[in-house]
Scaffold this active site. Sequence first.
Site, short mmCIF file in Angstrom:
data_model
loop_
_atom_site.label_atom_id
_atom_site.label_comp_id
_atom_site.label_asym_id
_atom_site.label_seq_id
_atom_site.Cartn_x
_atom_site.Cartn_y
_atom_site.Cartn_z
CD GLU A 148 5.59 14.68 3.53
OE1 GLU A 148 4.69 15.52 3.45
OE2 GLU A 148 6.47 14.68 4.43
CB ALA B 183 -0.93 -0.01 1.21
CB THR C 124 11.11 9.44 7.15
OG1 THR C 124 10.92 9.22 5.75
CG2 THR C 124 12.26 10.43 7.35
N1 COS Z 1 -8.18 16.10 3.59
C1 COS Z 1 -9.23 15.59 4.26
N2 COS Z 1 -9.93 14.50 3.82
C2 COS Z 1 -9.52 13.94 2.67
C3 COS Z 1 -8.44 14.42 1.92
C4 COS Z 1 -7.76 15.56 2.42
N3 COS Z 1 -6.72 16.08 1.77
N4 COS Z 1 -8.28 13.65 0.84
C5 COS Z 1 -9.23 12.72 0.88
N5 COS Z 1 -9.98 12.88 1.99
C6 COS Z 1 -11.16 12.10 2.39
C7 COS Z 1 -12.16 12.07 1.26
O1 COS Z 1 -13.02 13.21 1.33
C8 COS Z 1 -12.89 10.79 1.52
O2 COS Z 1 -13.86 10.99 2.53
P1 COS Z 1 -15.42 10.67 2.27
O3 COS Z 1 -15.47 9.21 1.94
O4 COS Z 1 -16.08 11.02 3.57
O5 COS Z 1 -15.82 11.53 1.13
C9 COS Z 1 -11.81 9.88 2.09
O6 COS Z 1 -10.78 10.75 2.58
C10 COS Z 1 -11.24 8.95 1.04
O7 COS Z 1 -10.74 9.76 -0.01
P2 COS Z 1 -10.64 9.19 -1.51
O8 COS Z 1 -11.91 8.50 -1.86
O9 COS Z 1 -10.18 10.30 -2.39
O10 COS Z 1 -9.49 8.09 -1.33
P3 COS Z 1 -8.68 7.27 -2.41
O11 COS Z 1 -8.50 5.90 -1.89
O12 COS Z 1 -9.27 7.45 -3.76
O13 COS Z 1 -7.19 7.90 -2.33
C11 COS Z 1 -5.35 9.35 -2.77
C12 COS Z 1 -6.85 9.14 -2.53
C13 COS Z 1 -4.81 8.66 -3.99
C14 COS Z 1 -5.29 10.84 -2.96
C15 COS Z 1 -4.55 8.93 -1.49
O14 COS Z 1 -4.53 7.53 -1.36
C16 COS Z 1 -3.11 9.44 -1.48
O15 COS Z 1 -2.86 10.60 -1.17
N6 COS Z 1 -2.14 8.56 -1.81
C17 COS Z 1 -0.74 8.89 -1.66
C18 COS Z 1 -0.29 8.55 -0.29
C19 COS Z 1 0.99 9.23 0.06
O16 COS Z 1 1.15 10.43 -0.09
N7 COS Z 1 1.89 8.44 0.58
C20 COS Z 1 3.12 8.96 1.06
C21 COS Z 1 3.32 8.39 2.40
S1 COS Z 1 3.97 9.51 3.55
S2 COS Z 1 5.82 9.73 3.00
#
Ligand code: COS
Length: 386
Positions: free
Chosen positions: A363, A129, A157
Amino acid sequence: MAFDAEIRAALIEQVRRFVTEKCVPIEAKVGEEDEVPQEIVDEMKNLGLFGIAVPEEYGGLALDMETEALVAMELGETSPAFRSVAGTNIGIGSQALVLFGTDAQKERWLPGIASGDLIASFALTEPEAGSDAGSLTTKAIRDGDHYVLNGTKRYITNANKADLFTVMARTDPDTPGPKGVSAFIVERDTPGVTVGVPEKKMGQQGAHICDVIFEDARVPAENMIAGEGEGFKVAMSVLDKGRLHISAVATGVSKRLIREMVNYALERQQFGKPIMQHQMIQAMIADSQAETYAAECMIMDAARRRDAGEDVTLLASSTKLFATEACGRVADRAVQVFGGAGYVSDYGIERFYRDVRIFRLYEGTSQIQQVIIARELARAAKAGRL
Ligand code: COS
Protein backbone atom coordinates in the site's frame (compact mmCIF):
# COMPACT_ATOMS: atom_id res chain seq x y z
CA MET A 1 -22.12 6.27 10.61
CA ALA A 2 -20.80 7.53 13.95
CA PHE A 3 -20.72 4.65 16.34
CA ASP A 4 -22.54 4.46 19.60
CA ALA A 5 -19.89 4.05 22.32
CA GLU A 6 -21.57 1.01 23.85
CA ILE A 7 -22.00 -0.82 20.54
CA ARG A 8 -18.42 0.00 19.66
CA ALA A 9 -17.11 -1.32 22.98
CA ALA A 10 -19.10 -4.56 22.55
CA LEU A 11 -17.76 -5.06 19.02
CA ILE A 12 -14.17 -4.43 20.08
CA GLU A 13 -14.60 -6.86 22.97
CA GLN A 14 -15.97 -9.53 20.60
CA VAL A 15 -13.03 -9.10 18.24
CA ARG A 16 -10.58 -9.17 21.16
CA ARG A 17 -12.06 -12.43 22.39
CA PHE A 18 -11.95 -13.93 18.90
CA VAL A 19 -8.29 -12.95 18.57
CA THR A 20 -7.15 -14.22 21.97
CA GLU A 21 -9.27 -17.39 22.08
CA LYS A 22 -9.27 -18.50 18.45
CA CYS A 23 -6.32 -16.96 16.61
CA VAL A 24 -3.44 -16.65 19.09
CA PRO A 25 -3.45 -20.38 20.01
CA ILE A 26 -2.98 -21.45 16.37
CA GLU A 27 -0.51 -18.79 15.20
CA ALA A 28 2.35 -21.29 14.87
CA LYS A 29 0.16 -23.82 13.02
CA VAL A 30 -1.01 -21.20 10.53
CA GLY A 31 2.60 -20.10 10.05
CA GLU A 32 3.71 -23.66 9.38
CA GLU A 33 0.78 -24.79 7.24
CA ASP A 34 0.46 -21.51 5.31
CA GLU A 35 -3.33 -21.66 5.62
CA VAL A 36 -5.93 -20.06 7.88
CA PRO A 37 -8.42 -22.83 8.81
CA GLN A 38 -11.91 -22.61 7.35
CA GLU A 39 -13.53 -22.49 10.81
CA ILE A 40 -11.63 -19.26 11.52
CA VAL A 41 -12.79 -17.81 8.20
CA ASP A 42 -16.38 -18.83 9.08
CA GLU A 43 -16.08 -17.21 12.49
CA MET A 44 -14.84 -14.01 10.85
CA LYS A 45 -17.90 -14.12 8.61
CA ASN A 46 -20.17 -14.57 11.64
CA LEU A 47 -18.56 -11.60 13.35
CA GLY A 48 -19.29 -9.50 10.26
CA LEU A 49 -15.61 -8.70 9.79
CA PHE A 50 -15.71 -8.97 5.99
CA GLY A 51 -18.30 -6.20 5.87
CA ILE A 52 -17.09 -3.70 8.42
CA ALA A 53 -16.46 -1.05 5.75
CA VAL A 54 -19.56 -1.78 3.66
CA PRO A 55 -22.72 0.34 4.06
CA GLU A 56 -25.56 -1.17 6.08
CA GLU A 57 -27.99 -1.22 3.15
CA TYR A 58 -25.66 -3.73 1.49
CA GLY A 59 -25.34 -5.92 4.56
CA GLY A 60 -22.24 -4.36 6.10
CA LEU A 61 -21.55 -2.88 9.53
CA ALA A 62 -20.69 0.52 8.03
CA LEU A 63 -18.11 1.33 10.67
CA ASP A 64 -16.68 4.81 10.65
CA MET A 65 -12.91 5.01 10.13
CA GLU A 66 -12.25 5.50 13.82
CA THR A 67 -14.07 2.28 14.75
CA GLU A 68 -12.55 0.42 11.79
CA ALA A 69 -9.10 1.45 13.04
CA LEU A 70 -9.91 0.17 16.52
CA VAL A 71 -11.04 -3.17 15.05
CA ALA A 72 -7.92 -3.33 12.85
CA MET A 73 -5.74 -2.68 15.90
CA GLU A 74 -7.39 -5.59 17.72
CA LEU A 75 -6.88 -7.84 14.70
CA GLY A 76 -3.24 -6.73 14.67
CA GLU A 77 -2.74 -8.39 18.04
CA THR A 78 -2.24 -11.75 16.35
CA SER A 79 -0.44 -12.97 13.23
CA PRO A 80 -1.30 -10.48 10.47
CA ALA A 81 -2.30 -13.37 8.19
CA PHE A 82 -5.62 -13.63 10.06
CA ARG A 83 -6.48 -10.01 9.30
CA SER A 84 -5.48 -10.53 5.71
CA VAL A 85 -8.27 -13.10 5.21
CA ALA A 86 -10.83 -10.30 5.41
CA GLY A 87 -8.35 -7.49 4.73
CA THR A 88 -9.01 -6.98 1.04
CA ASN A 89 -12.81 -7.19 1.53
CA ILE A 90 -12.56 -4.54 4.24
CA GLY A 91 -10.12 -2.35 2.36
CA ILE A 92 -8.63 -2.14 -1.08
CA GLY A 93 -10.83 -4.83 -2.64
CA SER A 94 -14.16 -3.24 -1.77
CA GLN A 95 -13.59 0.46 -1.39
CA ALA A 96 -13.56 1.43 -5.07
CA LEU A 97 -17.13 0.09 -5.18
CA VAL A 98 -18.10 1.70 -1.88
CA LEU A 99 -16.64 5.10 -2.76
CA PHE A 100 -17.31 5.31 -6.52
CA GLY A 101 -19.62 2.45 -7.54
CA THR A 102 -23.04 3.01 -9.09
CA ASP A 103 -26.12 1.79 -7.19
CA ALA A 104 -26.37 -1.14 -9.61
CA GLN A 105 -22.72 -2.11 -9.07
CA LYS A 106 -23.09 -1.84 -5.31
CA GLU A 107 -26.26 -3.93 -5.28
CA ARG A 108 -24.61 -6.59 -7.39
CA TRP A 109 -21.40 -7.12 -5.44
CA LEU A 110 -21.37 -5.45 -2.03
CA PRO A 111 -23.72 -7.86 -0.21
CA GLY A 112 -21.46 -10.80 -1.15
CA ILE A 113 -18.36 -8.84 -0.15
CA ALA A 114 -19.94 -7.89 3.19
CA SER A 115 -20.89 -11.47 4.03
CA GLY A 116 -17.52 -12.85 2.94
CA ASP A 117 -19.16 -15.05 0.32
CA LEU A 118 -17.33 -13.05 -2.34
CA ILE A 119 -13.62 -12.32 -1.90
CA ALA A 120 -12.52 -9.06 -3.49
CA SER A 121 -8.93 -8.23 -4.51
CA PHE A 122 -7.22 -5.06 -5.71
CA ALA A 123 -5.11 -5.34 -8.85
CA LEU A 124 -2.92 -2.29 -9.39
CA THR A 125 0.72 -3.45 -9.24
CA GLU A 126 2.41 -4.91 -12.32
CA PRO A 127 5.83 -6.41 -13.01
CA GLU A 128 7.07 -3.03 -14.27
CA ALA A 129 4.72 -0.73 -12.35
CA GLY A 130 5.11 -0.84 -8.56
CA SER A 131 5.76 2.49 -6.86
CA ASP A 132 5.20 4.20 -10.21
CA ALA A 133 1.65 2.90 -10.36
CA GLY A 134 0.66 5.44 -13.02
CA SER A 135 2.95 3.76 -15.55
CA LEU A 136 0.89 0.55 -15.64
CA THR A 137 0.55 -1.11 -19.05
CA THR A 138 -2.38 -3.54 -18.69
CA LYS A 139 -4.70 -2.50 -21.51
CA ALA A 140 -8.47 -2.28 -21.62
CA ILE A 141 -9.56 -1.56 -25.17
CA ARG A 142 -13.19 -0.78 -25.90
CA ASP A 143 -14.94 -3.23 -28.22
CA GLY A 144 -18.68 -2.62 -28.47
CA ASP A 145 -20.23 -2.87 -25.03
CA HIS A 146 -17.12 -4.57 -23.58
CA TYR A 147 -13.51 -3.72 -22.77
CA VAL A 148 -10.87 -6.29 -23.71
CA LEU A 149 -8.19 -6.63 -21.04
CA ASN A 150 -4.63 -7.80 -21.65
CA GLY A 151 -1.73 -7.66 -19.18
CA THR A 152 -0.31 -9.04 -15.95
CA LYS A 153 -0.86 -7.89 -12.37
CA ARG A 154 1.67 -8.90 -9.72
CA TYR A 155 1.68 -9.66 -5.96
CA ILE A 156 -2.10 -9.44 -5.74
CA THR A 157 -3.22 -10.23 -2.19
CA ASN A 158 -5.90 -12.92 -1.90
CA ALA A 159 -5.92 -13.42 -5.69
CA ASN A 160 -6.03 -17.20 -5.25
CA LYS A 161 -9.27 -16.91 -3.29
CA ALA A 162 -10.74 -13.93 -5.13
CA ASP A 163 -14.10 -13.94 -6.87
CA LEU A 164 -13.63 -10.44 -8.21
CA PHE A 165 -10.87 -7.95 -8.77
CA THR A 166 -10.76 -4.17 -8.90
CA VAL A 167 -8.43 -3.82 -11.87
CA MET A 168 -6.69 -0.65 -12.97
CA ALA A 169 -6.03 -0.78 -16.73
CA ARG A 170 -5.11 1.67 -19.47
CA THR A 171 -8.13 2.53 -21.60
CA ASP A 172 -6.22 5.15 -23.54
CA PRO A 173 -2.93 3.68 -24.83
CA ASP A 174 -2.01 7.06 -26.32
CA THR A 175 -2.11 8.80 -22.93
CA PRO A 176 0.83 7.74 -20.77
CA GLY A 177 0.80 8.11 -16.99
CA PRO A 178 -2.11 8.26 -14.55
CA LYS A 179 -4.59 10.01 -16.86
CA GLY A 180 -5.10 7.10 -19.29
CA VAL A 181 -6.09 4.65 -16.54
CA SER A 182 -9.59 3.35 -15.72
CA ALA A 183 -10.88 1.02 -13.00
CA PHE A 184 -12.99 -2.10 -13.57
CA ILE A 185 -14.60 -4.85 -11.59
CA VAL A 186 -13.48 -8.10 -13.21
CA GLU A 187 -15.02 -11.36 -12.13
CA ARG A 188 -12.65 -14.26 -11.62
CA ASP A 189 -14.60 -16.60 -13.88
CA THR A 190 -14.32 -14.25 -16.87
CA PRO A 191 -12.77 -16.25 -19.74
CA GLY A 192 -9.16 -15.08 -20.21
CA VAL A 193 -8.48 -14.45 -16.50
CA THR A 194 -5.83 -16.72 -14.94
CA VAL A 195 -4.43 -16.63 -11.42
CA GLY A 196 -0.82 -17.73 -10.85
CA VAL A 197 0.46 -19.91 -8.02
CA PRO A 198 0.99 -18.21 -4.64
CA GLU A 199 4.48 -16.73 -4.19
CA LYS A 200 6.77 -18.02 -1.46
CA LYS A 201 7.13 -15.08 0.93
CA MET A 202 9.30 -13.91 3.81
CA GLY A 203 6.38 -13.80 6.25
CA GLN A 204 2.62 -13.66 6.76
CA GLN A 205 2.22 -17.34 5.88
CA GLY A 206 -1.50 -18.00 5.57
CA ALA A 207 -1.93 -14.87 3.44
CA HIS A 208 -1.27 -15.31 -0.26
CA ILE A 209 -0.21 -13.19 -3.21
CA CYS A 210 -0.31 -14.23 -6.87
CA ASP A 211 -0.06 -12.92 -10.38
CA VAL A 212 -3.33 -12.28 -12.20
CA ILE A 213 -3.09 -12.58 -15.98
CA PHE A 214 -5.57 -11.15 -18.47
CA GLU A 215 -5.59 -12.55 -21.99
CA ASP A 216 -8.33 -11.06 -24.14
CA ALA A 217 -10.61 -11.01 -21.10
CA ARG A 218 -13.88 -9.37 -22.13
CA VAL A 219 -15.31 -7.24 -19.36
CA PRO A 220 -18.73 -5.56 -19.71
CA ALA A 221 -18.44 -1.78 -20.03
CA GLU A 222 -20.96 -1.47 -17.18
CA ASN A 223 -18.23 -2.88 -14.86
CA MET A 224 -16.19 0.31 -15.13
CA ILE A 225 -15.94 2.21 -11.87
CA ALA A 226 -16.19 6.00 -12.12
CA GLY A 227 -15.50 7.33 -15.60
CA GLU A 228 -12.94 6.54 -18.25
CA GLY A 229 -9.58 7.97 -17.19
CA GLU A 230 -10.61 8.19 -13.52
CA GLY A 231 -9.06 4.87 -12.47
CA PHE A 232 -5.86 6.25 -10.99
CA LYS A 233 -7.71 8.66 -8.73
CA VAL A 234 -10.01 5.83 -7.69
CA ALA A 235 -6.95 3.75 -6.76
CA MET A 236 -5.32 6.61 -4.85
CA SER A 237 -8.48 7.38 -2.86
CA VAL A 238 -8.82 3.70 -1.98
CA LEU A 239 -5.20 3.66 -0.84
CA ASP A 240 -5.65 6.75 1.38
CA LYS A 241 -8.09 4.76 3.44
CA GLY A 242 -6.12 1.53 3.17
CA ARG A 243 -3.02 3.24 4.53
CA LEU A 244 -4.84 4.19 7.73
CA HIS A 245 -6.11 0.63 8.08
CA ILE A 246 -2.61 -0.84 7.62
CA SER A 247 -1.25 1.68 10.15
CA ALA A 248 -3.77 0.37 12.67
CA VAL A 249 -2.89 -3.28 11.99
CA ALA A 250 0.83 -2.51 12.37
CA THR A 251 0.17 -0.68 15.62
CA GLY A 252 -1.86 -3.62 16.91
CA VAL A 253 1.16 -5.84 16.26
CA SER A 254 3.39 -3.32 18.06
CA LYS A 255 1.11 -3.46 21.10
CA ARG A 256 1.20 -7.26 21.11
CA LEU A 257 4.99 -7.24 20.87
CA ILE A 258 5.31 -4.76 23.73
CA ARG A 259 3.23 -7.10 25.90
CA GLU A 260 5.40 -10.04 24.84
CA MET A 261 8.55 -8.07 25.68
CA VAL A 262 7.31 -6.95 29.09
CA ASN A 263 6.06 -10.40 30.10
CA TYR A 264 9.30 -12.03 29.01
CA ALA A 265 11.49 -9.38 30.65
CA LEU A 266 9.65 -9.83 33.96
CA GLU A 267 10.31 -13.59 33.91
CA ARG A 268 13.74 -13.85 32.33
CA GLN A 269 16.55 -13.51 34.88
CA GLN A 270 20.10 -12.44 34.09
CA PHE A 271 22.77 -11.00 36.37
CA GLY A 272 20.62 -12.13 39.31
CA LYS A 273 17.43 -10.22 38.51
CA PRO A 274 14.64 -10.01 35.93
CA ILE A 275 15.96 -8.34 32.80
CA MET A 276 13.06 -5.84 33.14
CA GLN A 277 15.21 -4.23 35.84
CA HIS A 278 18.10 -3.65 33.45
CA GLN A 279 18.02 -0.12 32.12
CA MET A 280 19.04 -0.99 28.57
CA ILE A 281 16.11 -3.41 28.34
CA GLN A 282 13.86 -0.74 29.85
CA ALA A 283 15.03 1.72 27.20
CA MET A 284 14.07 -0.62 24.34
CA ILE A 285 10.65 -1.29 25.84
CA ALA A 286 10.05 2.36 26.71
CA ASP A 287 10.96 3.57 23.21
CA SER A 288 8.61 0.95 21.77
CA GLN A 289 5.78 2.11 24.02
CA ALA A 290 6.32 5.81 23.27
CA GLU A 291 6.43 5.22 19.51
CA THR A 292 3.41 2.94 19.55
CA TYR A 293 1.40 5.45 21.55
CA ALA A 294 2.38 8.18 19.10
CA ALA A 295 1.28 5.97 16.19
CA GLU A 296 -2.03 5.24 17.91
CA CYS A 297 -2.68 8.96 18.43
CA MET A 298 -1.88 9.68 14.77
CA ILE A 299 -4.22 6.92 13.58
CA MET A 300 -7.09 8.10 15.78
CA ASP A 301 -6.66 11.74 14.79
CA ALA A 302 -6.41 11.00 11.06
CA ALA A 303 -9.36 8.58 11.26
CA ARG A 304 -11.56 11.13 13.04
CA ARG A 305 -10.64 13.79 10.50
CA ARG A 306 -11.50 11.43 7.64
CA ASP A 307 -14.84 10.72 9.35
CA ALA A 308 -15.40 14.48 9.52
CA GLY A 309 -14.95 14.69 5.75
CA GLU A 310 -11.42 16.10 5.61
CA ASP A 311 -8.98 15.14 2.86
CA VAL A 312 -6.49 12.94 4.70
CA THR A 313 -3.96 12.15 1.97
CA LEU A 314 -1.19 13.95 3.89
CA LEU A 315 -2.20 12.49 7.25
CA ALA A 316 -2.69 8.94 5.94
CA SER A 317 0.79 8.89 4.41
CA SER A 318 2.34 10.51 7.50
CA THR A 319 0.62 7.93 9.69
CA LYS A 320 1.56 4.94 7.54
CA LEU A 321 5.17 6.09 7.34
CA PHE A 322 5.44 6.52 11.10
CA ALA A 323 3.33 3.59 12.31
CA THR A 324 4.86 0.96 10.03
CA GLU A 325 8.44 2.13 10.53
CA ALA A 326 7.80 2.20 14.30
CA CYS A 327 6.40 -1.33 14.10
CA GLY A 328 9.57 -2.46 12.33
CA ARG A 329 11.67 -0.97 15.14
CA VAL A 330 9.44 -2.55 17.80
CA ALA A 331 9.72 -5.99 16.18
CA ASP A 332 13.49 -5.60 15.96
CA ARG A 333 13.67 -4.66 19.65
CA ALA A 334 11.41 -7.58 20.54
CA VAL A 335 13.95 -9.96 19.00
CA GLN A 336 16.68 -8.14 20.93
CA VAL A 337 14.86 -8.31 24.28
CA PHE A 338 14.19 -12.03 23.78
CA GLY A 339 17.84 -12.54 22.79
CA GLY A 340 18.54 -16.02 21.41
CA ALA A 341 14.91 -16.96 22.11
CA GLY A 342 13.86 -14.18 19.76
CA TYR A 343 15.61 -15.99 16.94
CA VAL A 344 14.05 -19.38 17.71
CA SER A 345 10.69 -20.24 16.13
CA ASP A 346 9.11 -21.65 19.32
CA TYR A 347 8.66 -18.19 20.82
CA GLY A 348 6.94 -16.74 17.75
CA ILE A 349 8.87 -13.48 17.91
CA GLU A 350 10.95 -14.22 14.81
CA ARG A 351 7.69 -14.91 12.94
CA PHE A 352 6.31 -11.48 13.85
CA TYR A 353 9.67 -9.95 12.85
CA ARG A 354 9.24 -11.45 9.38
CA ASP A 355 5.50 -10.75 9.24
CA VAL A 356 5.78 -7.00 9.86
CA ARG A 357 8.40 -6.32 7.18
CA ILE A 358 5.74 -6.06 4.48
CA PHE A 359 3.97 -3.20 6.30
CA ARG A 360 6.72 -0.86 5.10
CA LEU A 361 6.26 -2.04 1.51
CA TYR A 362 2.65 -2.66 0.58
CA GLU A 363 0.00 0.00 0.00
CA GLY A 364 2.96 2.27 -0.80
CA THR A 365 6.54 1.95 0.46
CA SER A 366 7.84 4.27 3.17
CA GLN A 367 9.67 6.17 0.46
CA ILE A 368 6.43 6.67 -1.50
CA GLN A 369 4.78 7.97 1.69
CA GLN A 370 7.65 10.48 1.98
CA VAL A 371 7.11 11.53 -1.64
CA ILE A 372 3.38 12.03 -1.00
CA ILE A 373 3.99 13.97 2.22
CA ALA A 374 6.44 16.32 0.50
CA ARG A 375 4.14 16.74 -2.51
CA GLU A 376 1.12 17.51 -0.32
CA LEU A 377 3.08 20.05 1.73
CA ALA A 378 4.33 21.78 -1.42
CA ARG A 379 0.79 21.84 -2.79
CA ALA A 380 -0.57 23.30 0.45
CA ALA A 381 2.15 25.96 0.52
CA LYS A 382 1.42 26.99 -3.08
CA ALA A 383 -2.28 27.24 -2.25
CA GLY A 384 -1.51 29.35 0.83
CA ARG A 385 -2.84 26.60 3.16
CA LEU A 386 0.36 25.73 4.99
N1 COS B 1 -6.71 11.01 -3.95
C1 COS B 1 -7.32 11.46 -5.06
N2 COS B 1 -6.62 11.81 -6.19
C2 COS B 1 -5.28 11.67 -6.15
C3 COS B 1 -4.60 11.21 -5.02
C4 COS B 1 -5.37 10.88 -3.87
N3 COS B 1 -4.79 10.43 -2.77
N4 COS B 1 -3.28 11.17 -5.29
C5 COS B 1 -3.13 11.61 -6.54
N5 COS B 1 -4.34 11.90 -7.07
C6 COS B 1 -4.62 12.46 -8.39
C7 COS B 1 -3.80 13.72 -8.61
O1 COS B 1 -4.49 14.85 -8.10
C8 COS B 1 -3.65 13.76 -10.10
O2 COS B 1 -4.83 14.28 -10.68
P1 COS B 1 -4.79 15.58 -11.63
O3 COS B 1 -3.90 15.19 -12.78
O4 COS B 1 -6.22 15.80 -12.02
O5 COS B 1 -4.20 16.66 -10.81
C9 COS B 1 -3.57 12.29 -10.47
O6 COS B 1 -4.15 11.56 -9.38
C10 COS B 1 -2.14 11.83 -10.69
O7 COS B 1 -1.44 12.10 -9.49
P2 COS B 1 0.15 12.35 -9.50
O8 COS B 1 0.49 13.30 -10.61
O9 COS B 1 0.57 12.70 -8.12
O10 COS B 1 0.68 10.89 -9.90
P3 COS B 1 2.14 10.29 -9.91
O11 COS B 1 2.27 9.42 -11.10
O12 COS B 1 3.14 11.36 -9.68
O13 COS B 1 2.10 9.23 -8.67
C11 COS B 1 2.27 8.38 -6.45
C12 COS B 1 1.85 9.49 -7.42
C13 COS B 1 3.76 8.11 -6.43
C14 COS B 1 1.85 8.96 -5.14
C15 COS B 1 1.47 7.07 -6.76
O14 COS B 1 1.93 6.48 -7.94
C16 COS B 1 1.55 6.04 -5.64
O15 COS B 1 0.85 6.16 -4.63
N6 COS B 1 2.40 5.00 -5.81
C17 COS B 1 2.41 3.89 -4.89
C18 COS B 1 1.43 2.87 -5.32
C19 COS B 1 1.09 1.91 -4.23
O16 COS B 1 0.77 2.29 -3.11
N7 COS B 1 1.13 0.66 -4.58
C20 COS B 1 0.75 -0.36 -3.68
C21 COS B 1 -0.17 -1.24 -4.42
S1 COS B 1 -1.52 -1.79 -3.48
S2 COS B 1 -0.75 -3.07 -2.25
